[in-house]
Design a protein around this motif. Structure first.
Motif, short mmCIF file in Angstrom:
data_model
loop_
_atom_site.label_atom_id
_atom_site.label_comp_id
_atom_site.label_asym_id
_atom_site.label_seq_id
_atom_site.Cartn_x
_atom_site.Cartn_y
_atom_site.Cartn_z
N ALA A 169 -19.29 61.87 -42.67
CA ALA A 169 -18.62 60.80 -43.39
C ALA A 169 -17.10 60.98 -43.34
O ALA A 169 -16.35 60.02 -43.15
CB ALA A 169 -19.11 60.75 -44.83
N VAL A 201 -14.84 57.65 -44.04
CA VAL A 201 -15.39 57.13 -45.29
C VAL A 201 -14.50 57.64 -46.43
O VAL A 201 -14.20 58.83 -46.49
CB VAL A 201 -16.84 57.60 -45.49
N GLU A 257 -16.35 58.07 -51.97
CA GLU A 257 -17.64 57.48 -51.61
C GLU A 257 -18.53 58.42 -50.79
O GLU A 257 -19.70 58.12 -50.58
CB GLU A 257 -17.43 56.19 -50.81
N ARG A 289 -22.56 58.06 -50.25
CA ARG A 289 -22.98 57.58 -48.93
C ARG A 289 -23.93 58.60 -48.28
O ARG A 289 -24.90 58.22 -47.62
CB ARG A 289 -21.78 57.38 -48.03
N GLU A 334 -27.29 58.30 -49.88
CA GLU A 334 -27.89 57.04 -49.43
C GLU A 334 -28.51 57.20 -48.05
O GLU A 334 -29.64 56.76 -47.79
CB GLU A 334 -26.81 55.96 -49.41
N ARG A 336 -22.43 53.35 -42.63
CA ARG A 336 -23.01 52.00 -42.60
C ARG A 336 -22.58 51.25 -41.34
O ARG A 336 -21.97 50.18 -41.40
CB ARG A 336 -22.60 51.22 -43.85
#
Length: 240
Positions: free
Chosen positions: A87, A92, A96, A100, A103, A138
């Motif tokens: 990330a 990112v 977050e 993330r 997730e 994402r």
């Protein structure tokens, strides 16, 4: 020698297979799409962005997820640390990253292994962790290079289910030599040969390239027959 010659491909939502013999240009294409490699000549456009200069390259990287065939990891990292590190690499925001990462781990059913060391994971779990790091930003496009290599049959079945789930969220491009994986997972197929795209269509349409296979059930042998028909026809000088 030209590795890729005027290749253009549309990767829709779902899972798309990239087929071709060794040396066809599959890994080169994936490395260009991921910005890991720059072209010696010509232009690369990904997700509407021209990969040129630092700014253009970073914009693409932030929207792409990648799982190489052999991906590096620190064995002493926990699974969560590994995904959080990915990330960070993909910019990112710091506030977050933890959320993330969790997730992404839920997506691949590794949430319970979040605090385990990477070095103790099975081959199948390592591949799941690889998918998690590819999904942590994402991405609009996920690139997988031979993702089921080295997995045993049971692990491969589970990984196919995972890929179908990922394909419901984004566009996945999977380079593979395994026709059975394509039959079970992929919505569309591209065949790359000698640096040029020779076929684009559904798995059923690829099966139908073989004589007498129109309307045949989509399975590994039928796909192999269709793929060989494309390769042999192109070798004889007929373009698909």
């Amino acid at each position: 020698m030209v590795a890729l010659d005027g290749v253009s491909a549309e990767f829709r939502s779902g899972v798309t297979a990239l087929l071709g013999p060794n040396g066809a240009g599959k890994t080169t294409l994936l490395s260009l799409l991921s910005t890991a490699r720059r072209p010696d000549a010509g232009t690369v456009r990904v997700l509407g962005e021209t990969v040129r200069g630092r700014a253009g390259t970073l914009r693409v990287r932030e929207r792409v997820g990648v799982l190489p065939q052999a991906f590096g990891h620190y064995p002493r990292f926990t699974v969560r640390e590994f995904v959080e590190y990915a990330a960070w690499l993909r910019k990112v925001p710091g506030r977050e990253r933890r959320q993330r990462a969790l997730e992404a781990l839920r997506l691949v059913d590794l949430e319970r292994q979040a605090d385990q060391r990477m070095g103790v994971l099975s081959g199948g779990m390592l591949r799941r962790a690889g998918i998690a790091q590819a999904m942590v930003n994402r991405p609009a496009l996920v690139l997988l290079d031979e993702p089921t290599v080295g997995l045993d049959p049971a692990q491969r079945v589970g990984f196919r289910t995972l890929l179908r789930n990922v394909g419901e969220r984004t566009s996945v491009v999977m380079s593979t030599h395994l026709a059975e994986d394509v039959a079970q997972v992929c919505d569309r197929v591209h065949v790359l040969l000698d640096g040029r795209m020779r076929f684009t269509g559904t798995a059923a349409e690829l099966c139908a390239q073989a004589p007498g296979q129109a309307g045949a059930a989509v399975d590994g042998p039928a796909l192999e027959a269709g793929y060989l028909a494309v390769v042999e026809r192109d070798t004889d000088g007929v373009r698909t």
